[in-house]
Scaffold this motif. Structure first.
Motif, PDB file in Angstrom:
ATOM      1  N   GLY A  97       0.783  -1.222   0.000  1.00  0.00           N
ATOM      2  CA  GLY A  97       0.000   0.000   0.000  1.00  0.00           C
ATOM      3  C   GLY A  97       0.814   1.271   0.000  1.00  0.00           C
ATOM      4  O   GLY A  97       2.047   1.258  -0.003  1.00  0.00           O
ATOM      5  N   VAL A  98       0.099   2.394   0.005  1.00  0.00           N
ATOM      6  CA  VAL A  98       0.708   3.724  -0.036  1.00  0.00           C
ATOM      7  C   VAL A  98       1.365   4.034   1.307  1.00  0.00           C
ATOM      8  O   VAL A  98       0.787   3.765   2.368  1.00  0.00           O
ATOM      9  CB  VAL A  98      -0.349   4.794  -0.351  1.00  0.00           C
ATOM     10  CG1 VAL A  98       0.305   6.163  -0.526  1.00  0.00           C
ATOM     11  CG2 VAL A  98      -1.126   4.423  -1.607  1.00  0.00           C
ATOM     12  N   CYS A  99       2.539   4.628   1.252  1.00  0.00           N
ATOM     13  CA  CYS A  99       3.303   4.917   2.468  1.00  0.00           C
ATOM     14  C   CYS A  99       2.475   5.643   3.528  1.00  0.00           C
ATOM     15  O   CYS A  99       2.521   5.287   4.715  1.00  0.00           O
ATOM     16  CB  CYS A  99       4.556   5.720   2.132  1.00  0.00           C
ATOM     17  SG  CYS A  99       4.297   7.211   1.148  1.00  0.00           S
ATOM     18  N   HIS A 100       1.704   6.634   3.134  1.00  0.00           N
ATOM     19  CA  HIS A 100       0.992   7.456   4.111  1.00  0.00           C
ATOM     20  C   HIS A 100      -0.101   6.681   4.840  1.00  0.00           C
ATOM     21  O   HIS A 100      -0.320   6.879   6.040  1.00  0.00           O
ATOM     22  CB  HIS A 100       0.431   8.697   3.424  1.00  0.00           C
ATOM     23  CG  HIS A 100       1.437   9.393   2.570  1.00  0.00           C
ATOM     24  ND1 HIS A 100       2.626   9.880   3.098  1.00  0.00           N
ATOM     25  CD2 HIS A 100       1.486   9.645   1.238  1.00  0.00           C
ATOM     26  CE1 HIS A 100       3.339  10.412   2.113  1.00  0.00           C
ATOM     27  NE2 HIS A 100       2.683  10.269   0.991  1.00  0.00           N
ATOM     28  N   GLN A 101      -0.758   5.789   4.138  1.00  0.00           N
ATOM     29  CA  GLN A 101      -1.753   4.938   4.786  1.00  0.00           C
ATOM     30  C   GLN A 101      -1.091   3.890   5.661  1.00  0.00           C
ATOM     31  O   GLN A 101      -1.530   3.625   6.785  1.00  0.00           O
ATOM     32  CB  GLN A 101      -2.648   4.268   3.742  1.00  0.00           C
ATOM     33  CG  GLN A 101      -3.666   3.291   4.296  1.00  0.00           C
ATOM     34  CD  GLN A 101      -4.744   3.956   5.141  1.00  0.00           C
ATOM     35  OE1 GLN A 101      -4.911   5.175   5.102  1.00  0.00           O
ATOM     36  NE2 GLN A 101      -5.479   3.163   5.901  1.00  0.00           N
ATOM     37  N   ARG A 102      -0.027   3.291   5.170  1.00  0.00           N
ATOM     38  CA  ARG A 102       0.687   2.268   5.935  1.00  0.00           C
ATOM     39  C   ARG A 102       1.262   2.858   7.221  1.00  0.00           C
ATOM     40  O   ARG A 102       1.281   2.196   8.263  1.00  0.00           O
ATOM     41  CB  ARG A 102       1.807   1.682   5.079  1.00  0.00           C
ATOM     42  CG  ARG A 102       1.338   0.913   3.861  1.00  0.00           C
ATOM     43  CD  ARG A 102       0.889  -0.492   4.200  1.00  0.00           C
ATOM     44  NE  ARG A 102       2.041  -1.290   4.623  1.00  0.00           N
ATOM     45  CZ  ARG A 102       2.212  -1.825   5.833  1.00  0.00           C
ATOM     46  NH1 ARG A 102       1.288  -1.660   6.760  1.00  0.00           N
ATOM     47  NH2 ARG A 102       3.273  -2.535   6.108  1.00  0.00           N
ATOM     48  N   LEU A 103       1.732   4.091   7.157  1.00  0.00           N
ATOM     49  CA  LEU A 103       2.302   4.730   8.345  1.00  0.00           C
ATOM     50  C   LEU A 103       1.267   4.859   9.451  1.00  0.00           C
ATOM     51  O   LEU A 103       1.532   4.520  10.606  1.00  0.00           O
ATOM     52  CB  LEU A 103       2.865   6.105   7.983  1.00  0.00           C
ATOM     53  CG  LEU A 103       4.202   6.091   7.228  1.00  0.00           C
ATOM     54  CD1 LEU A 103       4.469   7.435   6.565  1.00  0.00           C
ATOM     55  CD2 LEU A 103       5.356   5.722   8.165  1.00  0.00           C
ATOM     56  N   VAL A 104       0.055   5.329   9.115  1.00  0.00           N
ATOM     57  CA  VAL A 104      -0.952   5.513  10.165  1.00  0.00           C
ATOM     58  C   VAL A 104      -1.566   4.193  10.608  1.00  0.00           C
ATOM     59  O   VAL A 104      -2.117   4.098  11.710  1.00  0.00           O
ATOM     60  CB  VAL A 104      -2.059   6.496   9.713  1.00  0.00           C
ATOM     61  CG1 VAL A 104      -1.457   7.865   9.410  1.00  0.00           C
ATOM     62  CG2 VAL A 104      -2.839   5.978   8.513  1.00  0.00           C
ATOM     63  N   SER A 119       6.034  14.697   0.095  1.00  0.00           N
ATOM     64  CA  SER A 119       5.350  15.903   0.586  1.00  0.00           C
ATOM     65  C   SER A 119       4.086  15.609   1.382  1.00  0.00           C
ATOM     66  O   SER A 119       3.702  16.401   2.235  1.00  0.00           O
ATOM     67  CB  SER A 119       5.025  16.829  -0.584  1.00  0.00           C
ATOM     68  OG  SER A 119       4.265  16.164  -1.566  1.00  0.00           O
ATOM     69  N   HIS A 120       3.440  14.477   1.128  1.00  0.00           N
ATOM     70  CA  HIS A 120       2.193  14.179   1.830  1.00  0.00           C
ATOM     71  C   HIS A 120       2.404  13.391   3.122  1.00  0.00           C
ATOM     72  O   HIS A 120       1.451  12.824   3.675  1.00  0.00           O
ATOM     73  CB  HIS A 120       1.213  13.469   0.896  1.00  0.00           C
ATOM     74  CG  HIS A 120       0.771  14.350  -0.224  1.00  0.00           C
ATOM     75  ND1 HIS A 120       1.228  14.197  -1.515  1.00  0.00           N
ATOM     76  CD2 HIS A 120      -0.043  15.430  -0.250  1.00  0.00           C
ATOM     77  CE1 HIS A 120       0.701  15.138  -2.285  1.00  0.00           C
ATOM     78  NE2 HIS A 120      -0.072  15.893  -1.544  1.00  0.00           N
ATOM     79  N   THR A 121       3.635  13.391   3.609  1.00  0.00           N
ATOM     80  CA  THR A 121       3.936  12.799   4.914  1.00  0.00           C
ATOM     81  C   THR A 121       3.064  13.412   6.001  1.00  0.00           C
ATOM     82  O   THR A 121       2.785  12.780   7.032  1.00  0.00           O
ATOM     83  CB  THR A 121       5.424  12.981   5.249  1.00  0.00           C
ATOM     84  OG1 THR A 121       6.213  12.358   4.227  1.00  0.00           O
ATOM     85  CG2 THR A 121       5.793  12.383   6.584  1.00  0.00           C
ATOM     86  N   CYS A 122       2.603  14.639   5.768  1.00  0.00           N
ATOM     87  CA  CYS A 122       1.775  15.343   6.762  1.00  0.00           C
ATOM     88  C   CYS A 122       0.479  14.611   7.104  1.00  0.00           C
ATOM     89  O   CYS A 122      -0.186  14.951   8.092  1.00  0.00           O
ATOM     90  CB  CYS A 122       1.473  16.755   6.280  1.00  0.00           C
ATOM     91  SG  CYS A 122       0.815  16.850   4.600  1.00  0.00           S
ATOM     92  N   THR A 123       0.113  13.587   6.337  1.00  0.00           N
ATOM     93  CA  THR A 123      -1.101  12.803   6.613  1.00  0.00           C
ATOM     94  C   THR A 123      -1.160  12.323   8.056  1.00  0.00           C
ATOM     95  O   THR A 123      -2.214  12.323   8.695  1.00  0.00           O
ATOM     96  CB  THR A 123      -1.173  11.584   5.670  1.00  0.00           C
ATOM     97  OG1 THR A 123      -1.055  12.019   4.317  1.00  0.00           O
ATOM     98  CG2 THR A 123      -2.474  10.823   5.846  1.00  0.00           C
TER      99      THR A 123
END
Length: 432
Positions: A97-104, A119-123
């Protein structure tokens, strides 16, 4: 003098009280790169001759070109896989999956600092995390030293009150805000979202708002933590990571923006800038060739439940390609369990591997010359989807799903009846 959320988190990591405008060195909890930015990070890291400061919290994501469409990108993927094995970093591979979803979902928690070469790390700010994007070299240094430098940002307080109209939601809110202040209206600021509307939002909606904070130029998009945050963490098996994160009552803000949610309408971002916004009635009837529902902005299970409610029993317009792109393997599994995939396939949609897909213009949905794509993604600059001759309109999942049926940009409120609010129903309700 009280502190904002940004000042509180950065103070805890700098080992002293800090205030907006101050240059600091802060401990970093999580470092991440993706397959577009990661190879350069690896190259710069190896020049330093260091080991990873914290391998288990250094994560490499293969999501932007997954699966790889070209041998050059396949070679870049090999660089990340080899690095993870050699240095003990965490690898999230094709289909995860996408990094930002996997992170949360798995890697980031309240009160922490996350920096990522995207840039969308801010998620992740929706979890009460100071999460921000940086360059590949900055990430390499943080991977080696476990800390970074930055300027403490001033904060804009975004206060949202009132209930949304039928068919209106978080995506419409953030597009409205960006249209209001401009694509550079919050450059190097932290956006702190609050108000009764925000407090009632599920985590999925908060992620959408935090994700697009950078589209107004912001350094971070931040939320205080509450029971909704706690329940989300518990659902992922991380309930013990919850902590209270909130601004002080007397915190000082550079600007306060008040928004009445009752007055927001379905909002569209038109080519070729995110702040080129119009309400749906102003762009109604623009024909679309492709519709994309998914991405790190609106690729969560709640978004697909909403789209399925509209698409159930319907057919995608004969002139439209509908792409469904879940943000993670976890979301895809949930879609399968709830029967959403059946609804999409029967409607005529194409299911794309969990990842960034068409959004970044590398593969899986590149536009033809002059084609129009209506998408739930976060960015629509010229060439974003792989063709400078393409035109990208941004919207909510509700607008996207209904427009895919109609063949042109359409207002989802047209299909709602009575006083029923368009809700994200549990699957057992709309599967009957």
């Amino acid at each position: 003098m009280g502190q904002t959320i940004a000042e509180k988190i950065l103070s805890a990591h700098a080992g002293k009280d800090v205030k907006a405008g101050e240059l600091i060195i802060a401990k970093v909890d999580v470092k991440m790169v993706q397959d577009g930015t990661g190879p350069l990070t690896v190259q710069e890291f190896k020049k330093m001759g260091k080991t990873l400061a914290d391998p288990e919290r250094t994560i490499l994501f293969i999501d932007h070109a997954a699966p790889s469409p070209r041998k050059e990108l396949s070679n870049s993927h090999m660089v990340l896989r080899d690095f993870a094995k050699e240095y003990g970093a965490i690898l999230s591979d094709v289909g995860d999956g996408v990094c930002h979803q996997r992170l949360v979902e798995s890697f980031v928690f309240p009160g922490e600092i996350l920096i990522g070469a995207d840039s969308h790390t801010c998620t992740s700010g929706a979890l009460g995390t100071f999460a921000t994007g940086m360059g590949s070299t900055d990430i390499a240094v943080a991977m080696a030293l476990g800390k970074t430098w930055m300027k403490v940002p001033q904060t804009y307080k975004i206060v949202v009150e009132g209930d949304f109209q039928v068919g209106v939601g978080a995506k419409d809110l953030i597009l409205h805000l960006i249209g209001l202040i401009g694509a550079d209206g919050a450059t190097y600021k932290a956006l702190e979202f609050t108000g009764e509307t925000i407090k009632k939002m599920p985590m999925a909606d908060r992620f959408t708002l935090a994700n697009m904070a950078v589209e107004a130029g912001a350094k971070a998009g931040l939320f205080e933590t509450d029971n909704t945050t706690k329940e989300y963490l518990e659902s992922k098996g991380n309930g013990d990571k919850f902590k209270v994160i909130k601004a002080d009552e007397d915190a000082v803000y550079e600007r306060v923006i008040n928004i009445d949610a009752t007055r927001i309408e379905p909002t569209i971002s038109c080519p070729h800038t995110v702040d080129n916004t119009k309400i749906v009635s102003e762009v109604k009837d623009i024909k679309v060739n492709q519709v994309l529902i998914g991405t790190c902005t609106n690729g969560r299970i709640e978004d697909f439940r909403l789209a399925a409610k509209i698409l159930k029993g319907q057919k995608v317009h004969e002139d439209v390609r509908l792409l469904i792109t879940p943000s993670s393997r976890t979301v895809l599994k949930k879609m399968l369990e709830e029967g959403l995939v059946d609804i999409f396939v029967e409607a005529g949609a194409a299911l794309v591997t969990a990842g960034c897909g068409a959004c970044v213009g590398v593969h899986a949905g590149i536009l033809g010359d002059g084609e129009v794509c209506l998408s739930t993604q976060n960015r629509n600059f010229q060439g974003r989807m792989g063709n400078t001759q393409g035109n990208i309109y941004l919207c909510s999942p509700a607008v996207a799903a209904y427009s895919a049926i109609q063949g042109h940009i359409s207002d989802p409120r047209e299909i709602l009846y009575g006083n029923e609010t368009l809700k994200i129903y549990p699957h057992e309700n709309y599967m009957k």
